[in-house]
Design a protein around this motif. Structure first.
Motif, PDB file in Angstrom:
ATOM      1  N   UNK A 216     -48.438  77.926  39.330  1.00  0.00           N
ATOM      2  CA  UNK A 216     -48.398  76.547  38.847  1.00  0.00           C
ATOM      3  C   UNK A 216     -49.863  76.391  38.672  1.00  0.00           C
ATOM      4  N   UNK A 217     -50.127  75.617  37.702  1.00  0.00           N
ATOM      5  CA  UNK A 217     -51.279  75.097  37.365  1.00  0.00           C
ATOM      6  C   UNK A 217     -52.435  76.297  36.905  1.00  0.00           C
ATOM      7  N   UNK A 218     -51.892  77.709  36.720  1.00  0.00           N
ATOM      8  CA  UNK A 218     -52.814  78.408  36.286  1.00  0.00           C
ATOM      9  C   UNK A 218     -52.227  78.959  34.749  1.00  0.00           C
ATOM     10  N   UNK A 219     -53.187  78.984  33.878  1.00  0.00           N
ATOM     11  CA  UNK A 219     -53.001  79.380  32.412  1.00  0.00           C
ATOM     12  C   UNK A 219     -52.490  80.732  32.415  1.00  0.00           C
ATOM     13  N   UNK A 220     -51.442  81.027  31.232  1.00  0.00           N
ATOM     14  CA  UNK A 220     -51.230  82.320  31.040  1.00  0.00           C
ATOM     15  C   UNK A 220     -51.872  83.054  29.811  1.00  0.00           C
ATOM     16  N   UNK A 221     -53.143  82.628  29.665  1.00  0.00           N
ATOM     17  CA  UNK A 221     -53.989  83.232  28.360  1.00  0.00           C
ATOM     18  C   UNK A 221     -54.400  84.631  28.678  1.00  0.00           C
ATOM     19  N   UNK A 222     -54.200  85.261  29.979  1.00  0.00           N
ATOM     20  CA  UNK A 222     -54.872  86.554  30.067  1.00  0.00           C
ATOM     21  C   UNK A 222     -53.695  87.561  29.579  1.00  0.00           C
ATOM     22  N   UNK A 223     -52.356  87.032  29.333  1.00  0.00           N
ATOM     23  CA  UNK A 223     -51.544  88.196  28.842  1.00  0.00           C
ATOM     24  C   UNK A 223     -51.854  88.134  27.478  1.00  0.00           C
ATOM     25  N   UNK A 224     -52.227  87.125  26.729  1.00  0.00           N
ATOM     26  CA  UNK A 224     -52.574  87.277  25.208  1.00  0.00           C
ATOM     27  C   UNK A 224     -53.847  87.968  24.905  1.00  0.00           C
ATOM     28  N   UNK A 225     -54.779  87.945  25.913  1.00  0.00           N
ATOM     29  CA  UNK A 225     -56.141  88.477  25.933  1.00  0.00           C
ATOM     30  C   UNK A 225     -55.787  90.022  26.302  1.00  0.00           C
ATOM     31  N   UNK A 249     -52.493 104.927  16.181  1.00  0.00           N
ATOM     32  CA  UNK A 249     -51.367 104.472  16.434  1.00  0.00           C
ATOM     33  C   UNK A 249     -51.382 102.692  16.510  1.00  0.00           C
ATOM     34  N   UNK A 250     -50.305 102.302  16.207  1.00  0.00           N
ATOM     35  CA  UNK A 250     -50.230 100.930  16.140  1.00  0.00           C
ATOM     36  C   UNK A 250     -48.862 100.524  16.973  1.00  0.00           C
ATOM     37  N   UNK A 251     -48.950  99.134  17.254  1.00  0.00           N
ATOM     38  CA  UNK A 251     -47.866  98.696  18.144  1.00  0.00           C
ATOM     39  C   UNK A 251     -47.217  97.243  17.592  1.00  0.00           C
ATOM     40  N   UNK A 252     -46.030  97.088  18.423  1.00  0.00           N
ATOM     41  CA  UNK A 252     -45.425  95.655  18.144  1.00  0.00           C
ATOM     42  C   UNK A 252     -45.221  95.133  19.620  1.00  0.00           C
ATOM     43  N   UNK A 253     -45.621  93.978  19.704  1.00  0.00           N
ATOM     44  CA  UNK A 253     -45.390  93.247  21.248  1.00  0.00           C
ATOM     45  C   UNK A 253     -44.701  91.975  21.155  1.00  0.00           C
ATOM     46  N   UNK A 254     -43.952  91.641  22.129  1.00  0.00           N
ATOM     47  CA  UNK A 254     -43.119  90.377  22.236  1.00  0.00           C
ATOM     48  C   UNK A 254     -43.474  89.782  23.616  1.00  0.00           C
ATOM     49  N   UNK A 255     -44.039  88.563  23.794  1.00  0.00           N
ATOM     50  CA  UNK A 255     -44.325  87.796  25.062  1.00  0.00           C
ATOM     51  C   UNK A 255     -43.495  86.719  25.366  1.00  0.00           C
TER      52      UNK A 255
END
Length: 342
Positions: A216-225, A249-255
């Motif tokens: 709660x109250x903590x941003x989720x930006x670190x997963x994007x970073x 190598x290249x990747x595809x990702x879902x969040x």
């Protein structure tokens, strides 16, 4: 290397305490002064860090040569190496900390005890470290506390990330060679995951599943970073991959973010498993990357957790029906503005 700072500090403090305890248990009362306790504490910390250093070497890429041998050979080499390092460091510290030199009495009486304690510590450190590597630090604590003995509902961010074109690569390179590529790929992206607070839940074929708790109250930006850091890491290693495997190598990702049910399951082989719609949506988002032509897709639920940021290029795809799911999901492609412009 930042991932090793905390355990190094913890083990140094642990070694200081063990060294002081050794002085208290084994030495004569007449020698129980502050100076000797400090010497023993430093001795203990030095030996603990030496054992930790050996362990880090044998779990790094530099020791890949030994992991090609049978496990019994690897265990033997690690044990002999640890014993030799312990003897060298113990004698060296004894000579430095006690200016009157290394006494025969110490070599005969104390050195065998120190070696025994150091090898026991090596076993404990290795066992704990391998458990953490197998199931993750946070998960290990929760398993020990019995948190997942019954199904538990938690809010989580999930990342599904897979290698692009692994089937085609297997046809051209062969399955064994592609497996070497996957092993290298997973190894190279691991530091970015750990540095950004992620925890690997599982490797499934050419895919890795990473998770973060939603607080709660903590941003989720670190997963994007984390995803951006993986992109940067692969770009740094592009020449090495091209030279060794003939492909970059290249990747595809879902969040996605949402409620997940976590529980221990199985009997002969226990496993902490994740269940629920959040898991399914994340997997479908990752699969939808190919159709959308984007390397990273995120859900509206995750995007609402993110703090506003001017450095992100966010492209809305609108309410999308993902394969195998009736309900619509808000889908967005996210990239850094500089990368998107390029």
């Amino acid at each position: 290397m930042r991932r090793f700072v905390t355990p190094t500090i913890v083990l140094a403090v642990f070694g200081l305490l063990v060294g002081g305890l050794y002085r208290y248990v084994f030495d004569e009362v007449s020698e129980a002064d502050i100076a000797n306790y400090l010497r023993s504490a430093v001795h203990g910390a030095g030996l603990t860090l030496a054992v930790w250093g050996v362990h880090l070497y044998f779990t790094s890429r530099s020791s890949a040569w030994i992991r090609r041998w049978p496990f019994i050979i690897e265990l033997l080499v690690r044990t002999i190496t640890t014993a030799c390092i312990v003897v060298i460091v113990a004698i060296g510290l004894e000579a430095i900390l006690y200016p009157y030199g290394v006494a025969v009495r110490w070599i005969v009486g104390d050195l065998p005890k120190i070696m025994g304690i150091s090898l026991a510590l090596s076993f404990v450190i290795t066992a704990v470290y391998e458990l953490i590597r197998m199931i993750g630090g946070r998960t290990l604590v929760n398993v020990v506390l019995g948190r997942y003995r019954r199904p538990t509902r938690e809010e989580r961010v999930l990342l599904f990330l897979d290698l692009v074109g692994s089937t085609t690569l297997a046809e051209g390179m062969g399955e064994l060679r592609v497996q070497e590529l996957l092993t290298r790929f997973f190894f190279d992206i691991d530091e970015a995951i750990v540095v950004h607070g992620g925890e690997v839940h599982a490797y499934v074929g050419d895919e890795v599943i990473v998770t973060w708790p939603v607080k709660t109250g903590r941003p989720a930006r670190r997963c994007l970073d984390c995803v951006f850091a993986i992109q940067d890491r692969l770009a740094e290693l592009a020449d090495r991959y091209q030279k060794e495997f003939g492909v970059i190598p290249a990747f595809r990702a879902g969040l996605h973010a949402g409620p997940v049910v976590i529980s221990e399951c199985g009997d002969s082989r226990r496993q902490v498993a994740y269940f629920g719609d959040t898991v399914n949506v994340t997997a479908r988002l990752q699969q939808h990357c190919k159709e959308a032509g984007r390397p990273l897709l995120v859900s509206g639920e995750l995007l609402r957790l993110l703090p506003s940021a001017d450095d992100l290029a966010i492209e809305p795809f609108g309410a999308t029906q993902l394969r195998g799911r009736a309900a619509l999901v808000e889908v967005f492609a996210v990239d850094r503005r500089a990368a998107a412009a390029a």
